[in-house]
Design a protein around this motif. Structure first.
Motif, mmCIF file in Angstrom:
data_model
loop_
_atom_site.group_PDB
_atom_site.id
_atom_site.type_symbol
_atom_site.label_atom_id
_atom_site.label_comp_id
_atom_site.label_asym_id
_atom_site.label_seq_id
_atom_site.Cartn_x
_atom_site.Cartn_y
_atom_site.Cartn_z
ATOM 1 N N ASP B 76 -5.506 -86.575 -37.615
ATOM 2 C CA ASP B 76 -6.481 -85.573 -37.217
ATOM 3 C C ASP B 76 -6.571 -84.563 -38.341
ATOM 4 N N SER B 79 -6.590 -80.894 -37.684
ATOM 5 C CA SER B 79 -5.389 -80.232 -37.160
ATOM 6 C C SER B 79 -4.217 -80.549 -38.055
ATOM 7 N N ASN B 83 -0.206 -81.493 -37.026
ATOM 8 C CA ASN B 83 0.299 -82.855 -37.152
ATOM 9 C C ASN B 83 1.573 -82.877 -37.985
ATOM 10 N N SER B 118 -10.695 -75.593 -37.086
ATOM 11 C CA SER B 118 -11.165 -76.782 -36.379
ATOM 12 C C SER B 118 -12.231 -76.426 -35.354
ATOM 13 N N THR B 314 -2.385 -79.645 -30.660
ATOM 14 C CA THR B 314 -3.337 -79.585 -31.758
ATOM 15 C C THR B 314 -4.634 -78.988 -31.223
ATOM 16 N N ARG B 316 -7.125 -80.461 -30.480
ATOM 17 C CA ARG B 316 -7.758 -81.370 -29.537
ATOM 18 C C ARG B 316 -6.938 -81.653 -28.287
ATOM 19 N N SER B 338 -2.017 -89.735 -29.556
ATOM 20 C CA SER B 338 -2.997 -88.810 -30.095
ATOM 21 C C SER B 338 -3.940 -88.352 -28.996
ATOM 22 N N GLY B 340 -7.051 -87.459 -29.113
ATOM 23 C CA GLY B 340 -8.400 -87.993 -29.166
ATOM 24 C C GLY B 340 -8.542 -89.313 -28.435
ATOM 25 N N VAL B 369 -12.191 -86.719 -33.236
ATOM 26 C CA VAL B 369 -11.966 -86.960 -34.664
ATOM 27 C C VAL B 369 -11.506 -88.404 -34.746
ATOM 28 N N ASP B 372 -8.080 -89.776 -35.913
ATOM 29 C CA ASP B 372 -7.015 -89.452 -34.981
ATOM 30 C C ASP B 372 -6.895 -90.534 -33.916
ATOM 31 N N ARG B 375 -5.959 -94.077 -36.264
ATOM 32 C CA ARG B 375 -4.698 -93.917 -36.990
ATOM 33 C C ARG B 375 -4.430 -95.008 -38.022
#
Ligand code: SF4
Ligand code: SF4
Lengths: 161, 375
Positions: B76, B79, B83, B118, B314, B316, B338, B340, B369, B372, B375
């Motif tokens: 991400d 962020s 992370n 963000s 984060t 998100r 994650s 997202g 995102v 994210d 990956r």
């Protein structure tokens, strides 16, 4: 009757919110010179100064006697997550002490594989490598991005252990 | 008269599929959505991911714990600090190392700056998705100041890689505090402008209010976290529930809404920006002295065998890092939870029965995102 009133109230409210928004844009339109943050990049090349810590490319620092501080210990090679650095070193005999000593032959740096993570820099025990803030390295041939960082004929500085 | 009605009835509609993406400006990355449509009404959304898969989890299995941190920037990317922090906190907790107060405060300020940047980007893009191009320019104007702060202190604007296990890579730049204060002062006058420009706009309101309602129960069962879940009333702020770094010493509100529609999700992020500003204001003037890297973390890090989990908030939602270690230099298995990913898959549930234009608005407020997710 009520419905008509609501109808017109909605219309007036809508116009009001639109005008509020337009006042913001109008303000910036009439104050167009205020708060300009864009830079005319290729034109301002001469005056453009990057921040000191900006990570652009890894360099091996040489002083005026063409000497650097790299002992060939390979710590940076190990720290690098991407196999960007290859240290090719030789063992030569020190003429004074007669002991075998490691010196670098080639410090190969594959810029195309570098993620500019700074891990090699912080792992170097002699601070031989640095991040340089220059960034204009685009090229037509990927081969150009493989560089040998130690200059020809360069030597290790005497005081570096 | 009767004939016309008959013809209307005689028209048979057929459901069909349309691909939205992988290259589509409002999917914000290489996400492909297969839309099952009836006319313009969406019957089903099938997200297809994998277009930007870089196998970060697998790569982590060969990397040392110090090296893993820089990969997380690339998940991400909006962020990035959080992370990085997730992996660093996990390593520190596993090694039972306490970092200094200075590091904790710096990390918290950096995380909140990242959250602001963000959300600024999200706000600009949200306006643009709904047809208001100007918002994008205003958001980027303000975001640039944060990027400058990052560039000066961390050396990069996006892939900062500033946290290292046991501390931060460099001490803050001498200009850091001044720059942050300037930014806060500047942004406090600009954030009400965001409201005037977009939040109150009648067109924007009508396109977002009452659209795409996600109930609290659904948010919980889909595991929707972050502002998206909180807009439905699901209290999930990791900063509140499992405080890390300096979040236990600052006062801030967890923004909870109850409607769960697109507008609530929008509003919750705007309000969250005010909270971030207040967190930074509380910390920026009293950054305690202390070492920036804990000497207890050795150059070669080996985690004791076992399983570890660490989550951070984060921009998100909740990012979780799960590591199984067998005592070696690299993890045996590493998994990212994650935010997202969970948030994307609620889209199908949300969007059924709405039109394609509403899908764009909903997707914006979920704030995806794609790297994210993949990956
Ligand atoms: S640059 Fe530094 S770390 Fe790399 S081989 Fe030379 S001395 Fe060792
Ligand atoms: S900056 Fe990172 S990727 Fe580049 S050479 Fe150094 S360690 Fe390797």
């Amino acid at each position: 009757m009520n419905a008509i009133r609501t109808y017109f109230r909605d219309i007036f409210h809508a116009i009001k919110t639109l005008l509020t928004g337009m006042r913001v844009t109008g303000y910036y339109f009439s104050h167009a010179r205020k708060e300009i943050i864009t830079q005319q990049y290729p034109e301002n090349r001469d005056t453009l100064k990057m921040f000191d810590r900006f990570r652009g490319i890894v360099t091996l620092e040489h002083d005026e006697n063409n000497e650097h501080a790299c002992t060939g210990c390979s710590a940076c090679e190990i720290a690098c997550p991407n196999g960007t650095i290859e240290i090719v070193s030789d063992r030569v005999e020190d003429p004074e002490t007669g002991k075998k000593k490691k010196i670098i032959d080639k410090f190969i740096y594959h810029y195309s594989m570098c993620t500019l993570c700074n891990l090699c820099i912080i792992s170097c025990p002699t601070d031989a490598i640095k991040m340089d803030p220059s960034f204009e390295y685009s090229t037509f041939d990927r081969k150009d991005l493989t560089m040998i960082l130690n200059k020809p004929g360069s030597q290790i500085r005497k005081d570096v252990k | 008269m009767t004939e016309e009605v008959e013809t209307k009835d005689a028209i048979k509609t057929q459901e069909y599929f349309v691909n939205m993406g992988p290259q589509h400006p409002s999917t914000h990355g290489v996400l492909r959505l297969m839309l099952e449509l009836d006319g313009e009404i969406i019957k089903r959304v099938i997200p297809h991911i994998g277009y930007i898969h870089r196998s970060i989890e697998k790569m982590s299995e060969k990397d040392s714990y110090r090296q893993i941190v820089h990969l997380t920037d690339r998940m991400d990317y909006l962020s990035n600090h959080m992370n990085n922090e997730a992996v660093c906190l996990l390593v520190e907790n596993a090694l039972e190392v306490e970092v200094s107060d200075r590091v904790k405060v710096i990390r918290t300020i950096m995380s909140e700056l990242t959250r602001l940047s963000s959300h600024q980007l999200w706000w600009g893009v949200m306006g643009m998705d709904l047809g208001a191009l100007t918002t994008f320019l205003y958001a980027f104007r303000d975001r640039e100041m944060i990027n400058d702060i990052f560039e000066e202190t961390c050396g990069a604007r996006l892939t900062v890689n500033y946290n290292v296990p046991g501390g931060v890579m460099f001490d803050i730049h001498p200009n850091f505090q001044k720059r942050v204060k300037d930014f806060i002062k500047h942004f406090k006058t600009k954030l009400p402008e965001y409201d005037r420009l977009l939040s109150d706009n009648v067109i924007f309101r009508q396109r977002t209010e009452g659209v795409g309602i996600l109930s609290k129960e659904d948010a919980i069962s889909y595991g929707v976290t972050g502002p998206t879940g909180r807009a439905s009333g699901f209290s999930n702020d990791t900063r509140k529930h499992k405080p890390y770094s300096a979040y236990d010493r600052v006062e801030f509100k967890e923004i909870l809404m109850d409607k769960g529609d697109t507008f609530s999700r929008y509003k919750s992020r705007i309000l969250e920006m005010w909270e971030s500003i207040s967190i930074i204001e509380q910390l920026i003037d009293n950054i305690p002295e202390g070492e920036i890297q804990s000497p207890a973390v050795k150059q070669v890090i080996k985690l004791p065998a076992g399983e570890y989990y660490q989550s951070v908030e984060t921009a998100r939602g909740e990012l979780g890092v799960y590591v199984v270690s067998d005592g070696q230099k690299s993890p045996y298995r590493l998994k990212f939870r994650s935010p997202g990913f969970s948030n994307l898959f609620v889209l199908d549930h949300m969007v059924r029965g709405y039109k394609i234009a509403d899908l764009v608005a909903m997707m914006s407020t979920i704030d995806l995102v794609i790297p994210d997710i993949d990956r």
